[in-house]
Design an enzyme around this catalytic site. Sequence first.
Site, mmCIF file in Angstrom:
data_model
loop_
_atom_site.group_PDB
_atom_site.id
_atom_site.type_symbol
_atom_site.label_atom_id
_atom_site.label_comp_id
_atom_site.label_asym_id
_atom_site.label_seq_id
_atom_site.Cartn_x
_atom_site.Cartn_y
_atom_site.Cartn_z
ATOM 1 N N HIS A 62 0.472 30.082 45.781
ATOM 2 C CA HIS A 62 0.846 28.717 45.393
ATOM 3 C C HIS A 62 1.319 28.683 43.940
ATOM 4 O O HIS A 62 2.413 28.170 43.642
ATOM 5 C CB HIS A 62 -0.362 27.799 45.587
ATOM 6 C CG HIS A 62 -0.123 26.376 45.195
ATOM 7 N ND1 HIS A 62 0.160 25.383 46.110
ATOM 8 C CD2 HIS A 62 -0.110 25.762 43.976
ATOM 9 C CE1 HIS A 62 0.335 24.238 45.478
ATOM 10 N NE2 HIS A 62 0.170 24.433 44.182
ATOM 11 N N GLU A 63 0.508 29.221 43.034
ATOM 12 C CA GLU A 63 0.873 29.174 41.618
ATOM 13 C C GLU A 63 2.115 30.008 41.335
ATOM 14 O O GLU A 63 2.936 29.663 40.480
ATOM 15 C CB GLU A 63 -0.299 29.648 40.756
ATOM 16 C CG GLU A 63 -1.569 28.819 40.896
ATOM 17 C CD GLU A 63 -1.385 27.352 40.551
ATOM 18 O OE1 GLU A 63 -0.412 27.008 39.839
ATOM 19 O OE2 GLU A 63 -2.207 26.527 40.990
ATOM 20 N N HIS A 85 5.317 27.999 41.836
ATOM 21 C CA HIS A 85 5.716 27.253 40.641
ATOM 22 C C HIS A 85 6.432 28.176 39.653
ATOM 23 O O HIS A 85 7.463 27.823 39.078
ATOM 24 C CB HIS A 85 4.482 26.660 39.958
ATOM 25 C CG HIS A 85 3.906 25.466 40.639
ATOM 26 N ND1 HIS A 85 4.653 24.361 40.980
ATOM 27 C CD2 HIS A 85 2.629 25.196 41.037
ATOM 28 C CE1 HIS A 85 3.868 23.453 41.551
ATOM 29 N NE2 HIS A 85 2.641 23.939 41.609
ATOM 30 N N HIS A 115 9.953 29.041 40.606
ATOM 31 C CA HIS A 115 10.824 27.886 40.400
ATOM 32 C C HIS A 115 11.285 27.843 38.947
ATOM 33 O O HIS A 115 12.465 27.598 38.656
ATOM 34 C CB HIS A 115 10.067 26.612 40.767
ATOM 35 C CG HIS A 115 10.938 25.418 40.980
ATOM 36 N ND1 HIS A 115 10.433 24.161 41.219
ATOM 37 C CD2 HIS A 115 12.287 25.263 40.995
ATOM 38 C CE1 HIS A 115 11.420 23.295 41.375
ATOM 39 N NE2 HIS A 115 12.557 23.946 41.231
#
Length: 785
Positions: free
Chosen positions: A568-569, A572, A575
């Site tokens: 998940h992290e 980010h 991105h």
Amino acid sequence: MRLTATLRRSHPFLSRASELRHHKHGVRSAALSTAPEDAHSTHLRRVFDDQKYFQAFNKQATDGASGLFGPRTGLFRNESLSTPHGLVEFSKQSLQEAKALVAAMVADASAGAAGRATYIRKLDQLSDLLCRVIDVAEFIRVAHPSSKWVNAAQQTHEIMFEYMNQLNTNVELYQHLRDILADDSVRAKLTPEEVLVGEYLQQDFERSGIHMDPATRARFVSITQEISLLGSHFNNELHNLQSYWCEVTAAEFAQIPDAQLRSEILSYQGRAGQRGGSGTVQVPLAGHIPYTILTHCPAEAVRKKIWIALHNSSEDQIATLNGFLEQRAHLARMLGYRSFAHYQLEHKMARTPENVKAFLGELQGLLREGGVARELARAASNSGTTSSTTGFTDDASAIRPWDRDYLLARLQHHTKTQAPSAPIADYFSIGTVVAGLSRLFTALYNVKFVPEPTLRGETWDPNQVRKLNVYDVGSNTKLGYLYLDFWLPKVLPSHFTIVCLRRLNEALGTENRSQMSARVQLDGDYQLPVISLVCNFHRANEPIGRFAGIEASRPTLLTLDQVDTVFHEMGHAMHSMLGRTELHNLSGTRCATDFVELPSVLMEQFSKDPRVMVEIGRHHQTGARLSSQLLAQHHRQRMELDECETYMQSKMAMLDQALHSEEWMCREGPPDSTAVYHKLEARLEVFADQWSTWHGKFPHLFSYGAVYYSYLLDRAIAARVWEGLFAADPWSRAAGERYRHSILKWGGTRDPWECLGDALGDPELAGGDSRAMEIIGHGQKDKRG
């Protein structure tokens, strides 16, 4: 990040803030699955898993210099940040530069067309100049282990916040921006990205009341300050209860099945000097006691009393909540909006409260028709007792909120007979997961992680922090840097943007590349993004033997939930790395706040797909690959009441909408959030609460403020993107490139709905209207099959 996000909501010069189903696909081909670990993956894995290897790598890579004799720099290679005092001085120096830049911008914009044509690019530079201080200070405040650094970061925050208030009320800056955007001859000289940044900054100015007359603006500022104070008080009192004791009858007390727990309660009551009435016992709502009763006591009457008492907020807390909700309504009314939700959603993907409610209603309907009722019926049937003694039925609305933990505990007890044959964490050391992510990103984007040594002072802990260069193999360029600390106990897993990508303004004469190199890490004309990912995983220290003459310790091993967290992290982070923009305000995760979670939530689809996990998982001692059978066993254990959890999240999102709605603004009588909460609970039925004031313990009512739906929306969008691009093959380069070039690379420079329409080849999505929301909602139905 909390500080940065808070400031950005109030100040236009700060950048805009930036359980899924198990697919029944086979694993990858045997030829690929049996391929040995390549040398790069082995090196990357050992940098994270083998402390001796990491230390040797760091020392050798810096020409053997280490300790007191190695080259020195500051945090994140910002030479100003070598000491806590340096952070404060860095903030003061940055403010001087900001003030000089503001003076020059105003003078140039007043002088002629040339100054007006570069105005927005300089505004973006000003934003970046301030964010480089605020973002690193926020990271230090939250994550740095030294109290001296934390105190310096707090001082920096106070210095910067004072200047932000000055900028926020600078009418001259706003008027120049407004006039430039209204002048077609100047606007024609701007790039589309510059126009978009200018429009965003103008919106932020106006949403902060800059266009009001002085008296009205002063009242507006007073209201925003009052909201901030009430919100701070609300957050500080979240854990307070109306009472810290719950009275039960002696007969009810006898129904608590654990004799040791009953003895502990009586002892606790005696030490505290609490005395119940005749034939009653005072149960403390402290420590594990109430939760143990909720999960193990079969007597519904006891669970009900404990649950209500544990979820009741103080009367003062509810008054505080009503207060900031009312002030938000006043603020929205002053700005001409129908409600605070309309104000908040105007520039989000959802655009209107009506669209949000339609999406949540569609999601709730699908969940109730399928998974929620089925999960609750299965939980009740496996509770170990009959419905005649518990009152449980197949009707989801008949199951009360105090039944949830009890049913889940019984269901988990029932499934223990199918416990997996071996621990799965043995196959997912941190190094294995990071190396696996590098392989995945190479397959999808032709991007890999390259470990780099750190200099003295570059990190907050040279023994824990690893630095990775995110390297684009195809273009032979650096995309940015990741600083990873998986063993930081003081924080929850988090992604911090330290520096954003943007092109330097050297050609405008407002920046000097050689001077900038002392503060940021550069690649040609660009400052590279710098990201820090931190987690609070437990670090294992026990030795496991000697390998190649070096004593090794057991690496940190991760559960599947922790693997999800890392994926998940890292979503980010990628991105931030792959969002290639010219301006700081729209870089990477600086996109619509209800779109920013898409890349991270999508990565959880990868971490739940057996074709990815079986390929990545390797036993930390033997190197044996993870079997699909063992993975499936562990997946089954963590899916209990999964769709019920989603439904509960949707209820909270509905409450967030209701308390910031037009109905709230137009009601008759004093504000009463409890009545709104109970009315909504009755309508939504599942685990319906008609008794407590739990909503006073819901922190996101303040921190999100009508945007709590975002995560659910991004989960729905991620499911749609997964099915459209990656479900057939999660290692597909074609799918990865399409996702990168249609979504990730744009940052905030393109409407998210247009990005989705392009990625999925669906023109209806590009409109971003109620039809687009309906398509996303139906995607959940498609996912269910």
